[in-house]
Design a protein around this motif. Structure first.
Motif, PDB file in Angstrom:
ATOM      1  N   GLY A   1      18.011  86.054  33.490  1.00  0.00           N
ATOM      2  CA  GLY A   1      18.396  85.152  34.263  1.00  0.00           C
ATOM      3  C   GLY A   1      17.844  84.737  35.457  1.00  0.00           C
ATOM      4  N   TRP A   2      16.871  85.557  35.958  1.00  0.00           N
ATOM      5  CA  TRP A   2      15.918  85.041  37.134  1.00  0.00           C
ATOM      6  C   TRP A   2      15.664  84.170  37.996  1.00  0.00           C
ATOM      7  N   ASP A   3      15.643  83.070  36.928  1.00  0.00           N
ATOM      8  CA  ASP A   3      14.912  82.312  37.337  1.00  0.00           C
ATOM      9  C   ASP A   3      15.400  80.461  36.898  1.00  0.00           C
ATOM     10  N   GLN A   4      15.722  80.638  38.878  1.00  0.00           N
ATOM     11  CA  GLN A   4      16.527  80.015  39.247  1.00  0.00           C
ATOM     12  C   GLN A   4      15.601  77.892  39.391  1.00  0.00           C
ATOM     13  N   HIS A   5      15.253  77.179  38.723  1.00  0.00           N
ATOM     14  CA  HIS A   5      14.902  76.171  39.227  1.00  0.00           C
ATOM     15  C   HIS A   5      15.416  75.263  39.388  1.00  0.00           C
ATOM     16  N   VAL A   6      17.183  75.304  39.509  1.00  0.00           N
ATOM     17  CA  VAL A   6      18.265  74.499  39.976  1.00  0.00           C
ATOM     18  C   VAL A   6      19.249  75.314  40.485  1.00  0.00           C
ATOM     19  N   TYR A   7      20.157  74.884  40.925  1.00  0.00           N
ATOM     20  CA  TYR A   7      21.173  75.699  41.801  1.00  0.00           C
ATOM     21  C   TYR A   7      21.036  77.650  41.603  1.00  0.00           C
ATOM     22  N   LEU A   8      19.997  77.092  42.589  1.00  0.00           N
ATOM     23  CA  LEU A   8      19.027  78.896  43.184  1.00  0.00           C
ATOM     24  C   LEU A   8      20.887  79.314  43.820  1.00  0.00           C
ATOM     25  N   PRO A   9      20.610  78.890  44.582  1.00  0.00           N
ATOM     26  CA  PRO A   9      22.273  79.927  45.323  1.00  0.00           C
ATOM     27  C   PRO A   9      23.463  80.434  44.661  1.00  0.00           C
ATOM     28  N   GLY A  10      23.902  79.790  43.948  1.00  0.00           N
ATOM     29  CA  GLY A  10      25.186  79.941  42.661  1.00  0.00           C
ATOM     30  C   GLY A  10      24.157  81.092  42.371  1.00  0.00           C
ATOM     31  N   GLY A  11      23.411  80.658  41.600  1.00  0.00           N
ATOM     32  CA  GLY A  11      22.913  81.636  39.982  1.00  0.00           C
ATOM     33  C   GLY A  11      21.941  82.595  41.055  1.00  0.00           C
ATOM     34  N   ILE A  12      21.676  82.669  41.874  1.00  0.00           N
ATOM     35  CA  ILE A  12      21.086  83.940  42.135  1.00  0.00           C
ATOM     36  C   ILE A  12      22.058  84.832  43.095  1.00  0.00           C
ATOM     37  N   LYS A  13      23.440  84.399  43.382  1.00  0.00           N
ATOM     38  CA  LYS A  13      24.836  84.903  43.506  1.00  0.00           C
ATOM     39  C   LYS A  13      25.022  85.906  42.711  1.00  0.00           C
ATOM     40  N   ASN A  14      25.010  85.222  41.445  1.00  0.00           N
ATOM     41  CA  ASN A  14      25.756  86.172  40.420  1.00  0.00           C
ATOM     42  C   ASN A  14      24.090  87.213  39.640  1.00  0.00           C
ATOM     43  N   GLN A  15      23.469  87.019  39.959  1.00  0.00           N
ATOM     44  CA  GLN A  15      22.512  88.176  39.870  1.00  0.00           C
ATOM     45  C   GLN A  15      22.463  88.971  40.408  1.00  0.00           C
ATOM     46  N   ALA A  16      22.373  88.945  41.800  1.00  0.00           N
ATOM     47  CA  ALA A  16      22.840  90.508  42.535  1.00  0.00           C
ATOM     48  C   ALA A  16      24.016  91.059  42.392  1.00  0.00           C
ATOM     49  N   LYS A  17      25.491  90.554  42.049  1.00  0.00           N
ATOM     50  CA  LYS A  17      26.449  91.196  41.994  1.00  0.00           C
ATOM     51  C   LYS A  17      26.483  92.103  41.050  1.00  0.00           C
ATOM     52  N   ASN A  18      25.592  91.020  39.615  1.00  0.00           N
ATOM     53  CA  ASN A  18      25.693  91.973  38.426  1.00  0.00           C
ATOM     54  C   ASN A  18      24.846  93.075  38.377  1.00  0.00           C
ATOM     55  N   THR A  19      23.131  93.252  39.952  1.00  0.00           N
ATOM     56  CA  THR A  19      22.665  94.138  39.624  1.00  0.00           C
ATOM     57  C   THR A  19      22.569  94.645  40.574  1.00  0.00           C
ATOM     58  N   ASP A  20      22.445  94.741  41.743  1.00  0.00           N
ATOM     59  CA  ASP A  20      22.830  95.396  43.127  1.00  0.00           C
ATOM     60  C   ASP A  20      23.198  96.856  43.198  1.00  0.00           C
ATOM     61  N   GLN A  21      24.601  96.902  43.002  1.00  0.00           N
ATOM     62  CA  GLN A  21      25.422  98.131  43.074  1.00  0.00           C
ATOM     63  C   GLN A  21      24.464  99.386  41.873  1.00  0.00           C
ATOM     64  N   GLY A  22      24.242  98.345  40.449  1.00  0.00           N
ATOM     65  CA  GLY A  22      23.511  99.765  40.071  1.00  0.00           C
ATOM     66  C   GLY A  22      22.093  99.994  40.337  1.00  0.00           C
ATOM     67  N   SER A  23      21.249  99.464  41.050  1.00  0.00           N
ATOM     68  CA  SER A  23      20.355  99.585  41.023  1.00  0.00           C
ATOM     69  C   SER A  23      20.184 100.571  42.129  1.00  0.00           C
ATOM     70  N   ALA A  24      21.424 100.600  43.184  1.00  0.00           N
ATOM     71  CA  ALA A  24      21.350 101.573  44.203  1.00  0.00           C
ATOM     72  C   ALA A  24      21.875 102.784  43.475  1.00  0.00           C
ATOM     73  N   ALA A  25      22.891 102.618  42.912  1.00  0.00           N
ATOM     74  CA  ALA A  25      23.447 103.617  42.617  1.00  0.00           C
ATOM     75  C   ALA A  25      22.614 104.688  42.091  1.00  0.00           C
ATOM     76  N   LEU A  26      21.500 103.924  41.034  1.00  0.00           N
ATOM     77  CA  LEU A  26      20.779 105.062  40.261  1.00  0.00           C
ATOM     78  C   LEU A  26      19.742 105.554  41.728  1.00  0.00           C
ATOM     79  N   VAL A  27      19.599 104.866  42.121  1.00  0.00           N
ATOM     80  CA  VAL A  27      18.791 105.910  42.934  1.00  0.00           C
ATOM     81  C   VAL A  27      19.508 107.242  44.177  1.00  0.00           C
ATOM     82  N   LYS A  28      20.495 106.375  44.712  1.00  0.00           N
ATOM     83  CA  LYS A  28      21.992 107.747  45.103  1.00  0.00           C
ATOM     84  C   LYS A  28      21.856 108.786  43.365  1.00  0.00           C
ATOM     85  N   ASP A  29      21.842 108.395  42.236  1.00  0.00           N
ATOM     86  CA  ASP A  29      22.181 109.906  41.401  1.00  0.00           C
ATOM     87  C   ASP A  29      21.558 110.204  41.571  1.00  0.00           C
TER      88      ASP A  29
END
Length: 479
Positions: A335-363
């Motif tokens: 879902g990271w392929d934002q050819h149009v409407y990138l700001p909204g698309g990447i904001k949703n992608q970051a929301k869905n992945t940022d916390q999990g990625s960081a938590a895995l490293v911390k865990d």
């Protein structure tokens, strides 16, 4: 009748005798590999491995499929704000070929990111406001901002990043790890694949975790978010463990007869897979059961971690797999392929992945596992500085960009709190310390004690390796 058939099959002339004798030797070697009971035995099954002392023994690749924009995540370019809407200078483009999606544009207008960046941690790494949780762990991360590839479209680029070649048919990096280093556990696969559910975007293909021309037991095993984590693993209704055990015993006998007739080492691989499936009937339900995880762990990974199949839930499952010494975990999020409407698309992608990625490293860190577990985050290429399609102050899209992109790593012998490589003021060309995908692969293999030039497999008269005939270890990334 059956005995007569096998007698007929075993009648051979001189040519058949030598052919089958050679295969039999290969089968014997593979059989010894399958019978290895300890980690040391499995590693020694490939002579001389590891080539030197490894820093990592497990890996999790958080693959962000579609090509995350480096301009909106980690590659801060403040000068772009003064260049809004200007056409990309020919001196920057340098004749680079474009995809068919932007090649016909009358102009290539520069699009600054609309998101704020700040420095974080003692390392002072720049991170976008989209990644607040990743910003909190930057002192554990090693950023590589100068990766590049020749592949400009998704399919060949993703295939290239996972197999070292843009065309299908080569073994994936996880399969090379399994083949070269063997397993760290008896009851789970060496190589496990997880995919986020309902992520959308470009499709993913099984060849990305396929064994190619390596023996089939080295392919990745995909876990799902449904009732059965591994398809067809459970016994059918009215069929108990004793029935399964007896069936496998008879099947092994039949396969043994077949092997004696044909001498095919792949038969041993298939026997091994059946036996692993039997052991997984108890180990997989245990590993996928999250009922013993305390609330504070779910809180760390975020609310989605209670929903099986989401990115956050898969990050938590990846930790459990690594904890059980699964050597290679590949976690795919599309879902990271934002050819149009990138700001909204990447904001949703970051929301869905940022916390999990960081938590895995911390865990992993809090459990003492990060030191010898390599975590990788990134996609197949980057995004263009110019807008694909219409540009406004609040909306734009970005095309594929293979010339530079950013990934991060953590643990497993890489330098923490470190940034390597540099791009120009437009994040279009690399100006310092380029890292090709082959170099990246060579460095990963080095962290596992493997000389990428020496781990080979002979196929169709040629010796193949993950890095083909390229690649060098980027030693500046290593502790």
């Amino acid at each position: 009748m059956l005995n007569e058939l096998f007698k007929a099959q075993q009648r051979m002339d001189r040519r058949n005798f030598f052919t089958k004798a050679t295969l039999g030797i290969g089968a014997l070697a593979l059989s010894n590999l399958m019978k290895a009971e300890s980690q040391e035995d499995l590693i020694k099954a490939i002579p001389g491995l590891p080539h030197f002392a490894p820093r990592a023994k497990r890996i999790v690749f958080l693959f962000q499929s579609g090509g995350p924009s480096q301009l909106e995540t980690f590659d801060y370019k403040p000068k772009l704000k003064d260049m809004f809407g200007q056409d990309l200078p020919p001196s920057i483009r340098k004749g680079q070929r474009l995809t068919g999606m932007s090649a016909d544009q009358a102009s290539l207008p520069i699009a600054p990111s609309i998101f704020d960046f700040k420095r974080h941690g003692e390392s002072g790494a720049w991170v976008s406001e989209l990644m607040p949780h990743t910003a909190g762990i930057v002192d554990d991360l090693c950023f590589v901002k100068s990766l590049y590839t020749e592949q400009i479209n998704h399919d060949p680029a993703i295939t290239f990043f996972h197999t070292g070649h843009q065309l299908p048919g080569r073994p994936s990096i996880g399969s090379w790890m399994s083949y070269g280093l063997g397993s760290l556990n008896d009851n789970l696969p060496t190589f496990v694949v997880l995919q986020s559910k309902n992520a959308g975007g470009q499709p993913l293909y099984a060849r990305l975790w396929g064994n190619g021309f390596l023996p089939t037991q080295h392919q990745g095993v995909q876990f799902t978010s449904g009732k059965d984590p591994v398809l067809y693993l459970n016994d059918p209704e009215g069929y108990d463990a004793g029935d399964r055990n007896r069936m496998l015993g008879y099947l092994k006998e039949l396969n043994g007869v077949q092997k004696s007739a044909y001498g095919d080492p792949e038969i041993d691989a298939r026997i091994s897979q059946y036996e692993m499936a039997y052991r997984m009937q108890s180990s997989v339900p245990e590993i996928s059961d999250m009922s013993d995880e305390p609330d504070h762990i779910f809180d760390m990974y975020g609310p989605d971690s209670r929903n099986p199949g989401t990115y956050a839930a898969n990050c938590l499952l990846a930790r459990k797999l690594l904890e059980k010494d699964v050597r290679y975990v590949a976690l795919y999020h599309r879902g990271w392929d934002q050819h149009v409407y990138l700001p909204g698309g990447i904001k949703n992608q970051a929301k869905n992945t940022d916390q999990g990625s960081a938590a895995l490293v911390k865990d992993l860190k809090q459990r003492g596992l990060l030191e010898d577990t390599l975590v990788i985050w990134g996609g197949e290429f980057g995004r263009t500085v110019y807008s694909q399609g219409k540009l406004t102050e609040t909306n734009y899209g970005r095309d594929h960009h293979p010339r530079c992109f950013t990934m991060w790593m953590a643990g497993g012998g890489v330098k923490p709190g470190f940034t390597y490589g540099e791009t120009d003021d437009l994040s279009y060309n690399i100006v310092k310390d380029p890292v090709h995908v082959h170099d990246f692969h060579a460095t990963i293999m080095h962290l596992f004690g493997v000389d990428h030039e020496r781990l080979t497999f002979k196929h169709q008269g040629r010796r193949y390796r993950l890095t083909d005939v390229h690649g060098h270890v980027v030693k500046d990334l290593l502790v």
